[in-house]
Design a protein around this motif. Structure first.
Motif, short mmCIF file in Angstrom:
data_model
loop_
_atom_site.label_atom_id
_atom_site.label_comp_id
_atom_site.label_asym_id
_atom_site.label_seq_id
_atom_site.Cartn_x
_atom_site.Cartn_y
_atom_site.Cartn_z
N MET A 1 0.83 -1.20 0.00
CA MET A 1 0.00 0.00 0.00
C MET A 1 0.86 1.25 0.00
SD MET A 1 -3.10 -0.51 2.68
CE MET A 1 -1.95 -0.73 4.01
N ASP A 2 0.32 2.29 -0.59
CA ASP A 2 0.93 3.61 -0.52
C ASP A 2 0.32 4.31 0.68
OD1 ASP A 2 2.22 5.94 -1.02
OD2 ASP A 2 1.00 6.52 -2.75
N ILE A 3 1.00 4.23 1.82
CA ILE A 3 0.44 4.75 3.07
C ILE A 3 0.37 6.28 3.01
CG2 ILE A 3 0.75 4.95 5.56
CD1 ILE A 3 -0.08 2.17 4.64
N LEU A 4 -0.84 6.80 3.20
CA LEU A 4 -1.05 8.24 3.10
C LEU A 4 -1.57 8.85 4.40
CD1 LEU A 4 -2.63 8.40 -0.47
CD2 LEU A 4 -0.26 8.85 0.18
N LEU A 5 -1.93 8.01 5.35
CA LEU A 5 -2.42 8.58 6.61
C LEU A 5 -2.11 7.66 7.78
CD1 LEU A 5 -5.36 7.12 7.59
CD2 LEU A 5 -6.13 8.34 5.56
#
Length: 243
Positions: A1-5
């Protein structure tokens, strides 16, 4: 995943963490996050924030170093009815509201009593997330919690810190696996939480990834790469509370 939060973190204001708010925001920016939640402990934890801290949150900018800040609290569940230890009048100052069981603030009872306690918090219309329900602080029936969370629009957190071997949370792995399996079965989204108490731990979910793999948990049900969807859930919760 592209962790954004990452929306469950603590600063020195919580009394037992080690980075300032600005240090946390800078680290979040360096890690490419769009949203950082800072959720300080409420009064039941030694050294935690007084009420005036939460009352004064409006003075803090909600964007730092290009990162959107959600400033709120991790509120203690204190009895079998799900009573919280922060007065409701302070909730309007919080961008995000987490509730959880902590051993310093809650005396475990039977599994039915403990489950009732968390159900009470889930059904509180002000609460967005239940923190570390699987950490083993109290024995719980997880299926009714997942079903209630789905009904009430509340997220159950899968907490990375609880799985750190240094925490000696012996039940955390199996509990979190059960929560993930149930959330998968009922198509209930989850939120991964670092529970960072120092800036270096922001968005660190390393202990969680093996559990996601073991349960073949659907990426579509994880909100850490979906900031717009996460914020839409918060907005809906606020609108329902007002109505």
């Amino acid at each position: 995943m592209d962790i954004l939060l990452d929306v469950h973190t603590h600063t020195v204001a919580s009394g037992h963490a080690f980075s300032t708010l600005q240090e946390m925001a800078r680290a979040a920016a360096d890690k490419g996050l769009q949203i950082l939640g800072i959720t300080e402990h409420t009064k039941g934890i030694p050294g935690a924030c007084s009420y005036i801290y939460f009352r004064n949150l409006p003075v803090v900018p909600r964007t730092m170093y290009g990162v959107e800040l959600l400033l709120g609290a991790e509120i203690n569940i204190v009895d079998y009815d799900g009573t919280l230890d922060l007065e409701e009048k302070y909730f309007r100052f919080l961008d995000i509201r987490i509730a959880g069981l902590h051993s310093l603030c809650y005396q475990p009872g039977s599994v039915e009593q403990n489950t009732s306690a968390v159900l009470g918090a889930i059904r509180n219309p002000h609460i967005d997330i239940i923190s570390h329900p699987g950490d083993g602080t109290a024995d719980l029936h997880f299926e009714p919690l997942v079903l209630a969370a789905k009904e009430c629009g509340v997220l159950l957190e899968i907490n990375n810190s609880s799985l750190n071997p240094s925490r000696h949370k012996e039940k955390a792995r199996e509990n979190n696996l059960e929560i993930l399996r149930l959330c998968k079965r009922y198509e209930q989204p989850v939120i991964l939480g670092s529970d960072a108490h120092i800036s270096f731990s922001i968005a660190d979910y390393g202990w969680l990834y093996p559990l996601l793999a073991e349960t073949d948990f659907p990426p579509s049900l994880i909100l850490n790469d979906k900031p717009d969807l996460f914020k839409a859930r918060l907005k809906r919760n606020r609108e329902e509370t007002v109505s």
